[in-house]
Design a protein around this motif. Structure first.
Motif, PDB file in Angstrom:
ATOM      1  N   THR A  72       0.838  -1.207   0.000  1.00  0.00           N
ATOM      2  CA  THR A  72       0.000   0.000   0.000  1.00  0.00           C
ATOM      3  C   THR A  72       0.872   1.256   0.000  1.00  0.00           C
ATOM      4  N   LYS A 112       4.483   3.824  -0.857  1.00  0.00           N
ATOM      5  CA  LYS A 112       4.936   4.677  -1.970  1.00  0.00           C
ATOM      6  C   LYS A 112       5.545   3.886  -3.110  1.00  0.00           C
ATOM      7  N   ARG A 172      -0.595  -4.469   6.393  1.00  0.00           N
ATOM      8  CA  ARG A 172      -1.464  -4.778   7.532  1.00  0.00           C
ATOM      9  C   ARG A 172      -2.934  -4.620   7.168  1.00  0.00           C
ATOM     10  N   SER A 173      -3.191  -3.769   6.172  1.00  0.00           N
ATOM     11  CA  SER A 173      -4.575  -3.384   5.870  1.00  0.00           C
ATOM     12  C   SER A 173      -5.183  -4.120   4.671  1.00  0.00           C
ATOM     13  N   TRP A 182       4.534  -7.527  10.146  1.00  0.00           N
ATOM     14  CA  TRP A 182       5.860  -7.943  10.615  1.00  0.00           C
ATOM     15  C   TRP A 182       5.808  -8.426  12.068  1.00  0.00           C
ATOM     16  N   LEU A 225      14.083  -3.104   0.101  1.00  0.00           N
ATOM     17  CA  LEU A 225      14.167  -1.656  -0.055  1.00  0.00           C
ATOM     18  C   LEU A 225      14.965  -1.105   1.124  1.00  0.00           C
ATOM     19  N   TRP A 241      21.476   5.841   4.441  1.00  0.00           N
ATOM     20  CA  TRP A 241      21.837   4.969   5.564  1.00  0.00           C
ATOM     21  C   TRP A 241      23.117   4.239   5.241  1.00  0.00           C
ATOM     22  N   PHE A 295      12.649  10.060  -1.790  1.00  0.00           N
ATOM     23  CA  PHE A 295      11.609   9.962  -2.815  1.00  0.00           C
ATOM     24  C   PHE A 295      10.985  11.333  -3.091  1.00  0.00           C
TER      25      PHE A 295
HETATM   26  N1  LIG Z   1      10.453   7.874   1.849  1.00  0.00           N
HETATM   27  C1  LIG Z   1      11.652   8.062   1.298  1.00  0.00           C
HETATM   28  O1  LIG Z   1      11.999   9.150   0.765  1.00  0.00           O
HETATM   29  C2  LIG Z   1      12.636   6.938   1.296  1.00  0.00           C
HETATM   30  C3  LIG Z   1      13.858   7.102   0.626  1.00  0.00           C
HETATM   31  C4  LIG Z   1      14.783   6.056   0.616  1.00  0.00           C
HETATM   32  C5  LIG Z   1      14.461   4.874   1.258  1.00  0.00           C
HETATM   33  N2  LIG Z   1      13.259   4.753   1.895  1.00  0.00           N
HETATM   34  C6  LIG Z   1      12.977   3.490   2.611  1.00  0.00           C
HETATM   35  O2  LIG Z   1      11.775   2.955   2.170  1.00  0.00           O
HETATM   36  C7  LIG Z   1      11.133   2.254   3.236  1.00  0.00           C
HETATM   37  C8  LIG Z   1       9.680   2.599   3.210  1.00  0.00           C
HETATM   38  O3  LIG Z   1       9.487   3.978   3.450  1.00  0.00           O
HETATM   39  P1  LIG Z   1       8.273   4.724   2.769  1.00  0.00           P
HETATM   40  O4  LIG Z   1       8.296   6.097   3.294  1.00  0.00           O
HETATM   41  O5  LIG Z   1       8.311   4.535   1.298  1.00  0.00           O
HETATM   42  O6  LIG Z   1       7.028   3.940   3.361  1.00  0.00           O
HETATM   43  P2  LIG Z   1       5.782   3.351   2.572  1.00  0.00           P
HETATM   44  O7  LIG Z   1       6.211   2.165   1.762  1.00  0.00           O
HETATM   45  O8  LIG Z   1       5.089   4.467   1.854  1.00  0.00           O
HETATM   46  O9  LIG Z   1       4.842   2.883   3.759  1.00  0.00           O
HETATM   47  C9  LIG Z   1       5.125   1.742   4.545  1.00  0.00           C
HETATM   48  C10 LIG Z   1       4.458   0.459   4.033  1.00  0.00           C
HETATM   49  O10 LIG Z   1       4.719  -0.589   4.951  1.00  0.00           O
HETATM   50  C11 LIG Z   1       3.481  -1.100   5.459  1.00  0.00           C
HETATM   51  N3  LIG Z   1       3.679  -1.407   6.869  1.00  0.00           N
HETATM   52  C12 LIG Z   1       3.937  -0.540   7.887  1.00  0.00           C
HETATM   53  N4  LIG Z   1       4.065  -1.206   9.040  1.00  0.00           N
HETATM   54  C13 LIG Z   1       3.883  -2.516   8.755  1.00  0.00           C
HETATM   55  C14 LIG Z   1       3.866  -3.715   9.534  1.00  0.00           C
HETATM   56  N5  LIG Z   1       4.041  -3.699  10.874  1.00  0.00           N
HETATM   57  N6  LIG Z   1       3.655  -4.887   8.904  1.00  0.00           N
HETATM   58  C15 LIG Z   1       3.450  -4.926   7.569  1.00  0.00           C
HETATM   59  N7  LIG Z   1       3.442  -3.851   6.774  1.00  0.00           N
HETATM   60  C16 LIG Z   1       3.650  -2.658   7.369  1.00  0.00           C
HETATM   61  C17 LIG Z   1       2.464   0.012   5.214  1.00  0.00           C
HETATM   62  O11 LIG Z   1       1.165  -0.489   5.036  1.00  0.00           O
HETATM   63  P3  LIG Z   1       0.089  -0.656   6.241  1.00  0.00           P
HETATM   64  O12 LIG Z   1       0.178   0.580   7.066  1.00  0.00           O
HETATM   65  O13 LIG Z   1      -1.199  -0.833   5.511  1.00  0.00           O
HETATM   66  O14 LIG Z   1       0.521  -1.896   6.951  1.00  0.00           O
HETATM   67  C18 LIG Z   1       2.966   0.575   3.884  1.00  0.00           C
HETATM   68  O15 LIG Z   1       2.533  -0.239   2.815  1.00  0.00           O
HETATM   69  C19 LIG Z   1      11.867   2.641   4.510  1.00  0.00           C
HETATM   70  O16 LIG Z   1      12.614   1.547   4.959  1.00  0.00           O
HETATM   71  C20 LIG Z   1      12.732   3.784   4.072  1.00  0.00           C
HETATM   72  O17 LIG Z   1      13.954   3.846   4.690  1.00  0.00           O
HETATM   73  C21 LIG Z   1      12.346   5.743   1.927  1.00  0.00           C
END
Ligand SMILES: NC(=O)c1ccc[n+]([C@@H]2O[C@H](COP(=O)([O-])OP(=O)(O)OC[C@H]3O[C@@H](n4cnc5c(N)ncnc54)[C@H](OP(=O)(O)O)[C@@H]3O)[C@@H](O)[C@H]2O)c1
Length: 290
Positions: free
Chosen positions: A24, A26, A47-48, A56, A104, A109, A139
């Motif tokens: 769900t 980004k 989760r949803s 997790w 990912l 980091w 992102f």
């Molecule tokens: N954002 C950035 O600019 C960026 C840049 C570089 C790297 N990253 C890395 O990308 C990763 C994701 O970051 P994001 O900001 O892109 O987040 P995201 O993927 O937009 O959101 C998190 C996802 O994980 C799910 N999730 C959260 N808690 C969970 C759990 N306990 N069990 C199962 N699923 C779970 C959420 O769905 P539900 O809430 O429906 O479970 C959602 O699908 C991070 O590790 C981050 O370091 C991000």
């Protein structure tokens, strides 16, 4: 099946699903789209999600999620337990026949060399399976999907401790397309792909680009890390998280993030998307309307 390279996922006469954790989010939801375009059967979980959920922190959700799957995209738990949870999942996945895991991670980091930030990568490498690590920069979708950047942009005042440091923001859709390719093609086993956008731009330029596209007045004010931590804690962000976020922006300020990485070109054979076209598209969706 339209693509020959999907043959590797055949299982018992039926196509094995590719598991997408964080489906769900980004990147995850675009990984799902790209995999389907490539002809894959996809199991999209978070989760949803229904009918298959994945948490997790609830191992009772794991067996249905991995059933018959051979490959998985992993967005970790994003808290201090992420590496432990990943280690447990990697062992579970090996016992249940997953042979390809794509994690990912984050370029900042990795570049920092901080062991706690690299613990999830280490958990994956310990799997001994055919793993691949993706290390993207910030992102572009942070400006449209996360209140950390979207809320100040909407409010017209962006206070961050990023100085004039450049960041080669990447479109999360490019990260997702790379992930889909790596999940469905041979040749990325044991590879670490650093992924960035096509040019580094300082926050001031990013904010100005959004201001021009929306016709709104939006100003960037560089602040110190301490001022930023105070801003965030006043908004109810826990101190540890506030300091972590400040650290990410000070890496940007110090120029640690400004270099370009060629992963999108290397894997997809095309240039990554530029910030200006992302902003034009986002502005017309109304996401920054106050
Ligand atoms: N954002 C950035 O600019 C960026 C840049 C570089 C790297 N990253 C890395 O990308 C990763 C994701 O970051 P994001 O900001 O892109 O987040 P995201 O993927 O937009 O959101 C998190 C996802 O994980 C799910 N999730 C959260 N808690 C969970 C759990 N306990 N069990 C199962 N699923 C779970 C959420 O769905 P539900 O809430 O429906 O479970 C959602 O699908 C991070 O590790 C981050 O370091 C991000």
């Amino acid at each position: 099946m339209r693509h020959g390279h999907m043959r590797g996922t055949e299982h018992g006469g039926e196509q094995a699903p590719v598991l997408v954790i964080g489906a769900t989010g980004k990147t995850g939801r675009h990984v799902v789209t790209h995999l389907r375009r490539l002809g894959a059967d996809v199991r999209a979980v978070a989760r949803s999600t229904t009918p298959t959920q994945f948490d997790w922190f609830d191992e009772s959700t794991w067996p249905a999620a991995v059933s018959r799957a051979r490959a998985a995209y992993l967005v970790d738990a994003q808290n201090e337990h992420a590496a432990d949870r990943l280690r447990a999942f990697v062992a579970f996945a090996a016992d249940h026949g997953l042979t390809r895991l794509v994690l990912l991670s984050a370029r900042g980091w990795a570049d920092s060399g901080a062991p706690d930030l690299l613990a999830t990568e280490e958990a994956l490498r310990g799997s001994g399976d055919a793993w691949t690590i993706l290390r993207p920069t910030w992102f572009m979708q942070g400006f449209t999907e996360d209140d950390l950047l979207r809320a100040p942009v909407r409010a017209g005042t962006v206070r961050l401790p990023a100085g004039n440091g450049g960041e080669p923001f990447i479109d999360a859709r490019d990260v997702a397309e790379v992930a889909a390719a790596v999940l469905t093609r041979e040749g990325h086993e044991g590879a670490v792909h650093a992924l960035s956008g096509p040019r580094a731009l300082p926050l001031e330029e990013a904010v100005d680009t959004i201001a021009r596209a929306t016709g709104r007045t939006i100003r960037y004010h560089p602040v110190t890390a301490d001022e930023y931590v105070a801003d965030l804690t006043a908004q109810g962000v826990p101190g540890g998280q506030a300091r972590f976020l400040a650290q990410l922006f000070t890496w940007m300020r110090d120029g640690e993030d400004a270099h370009l990485s060629s992963g999108v070109q290397d894997v997809l054979g095309r240039a990554p998307r530029d910030f200006t076209s992302f902003v034009a598209e986002a502005a017309s969706s109304g996401v920054w309307d106050a």
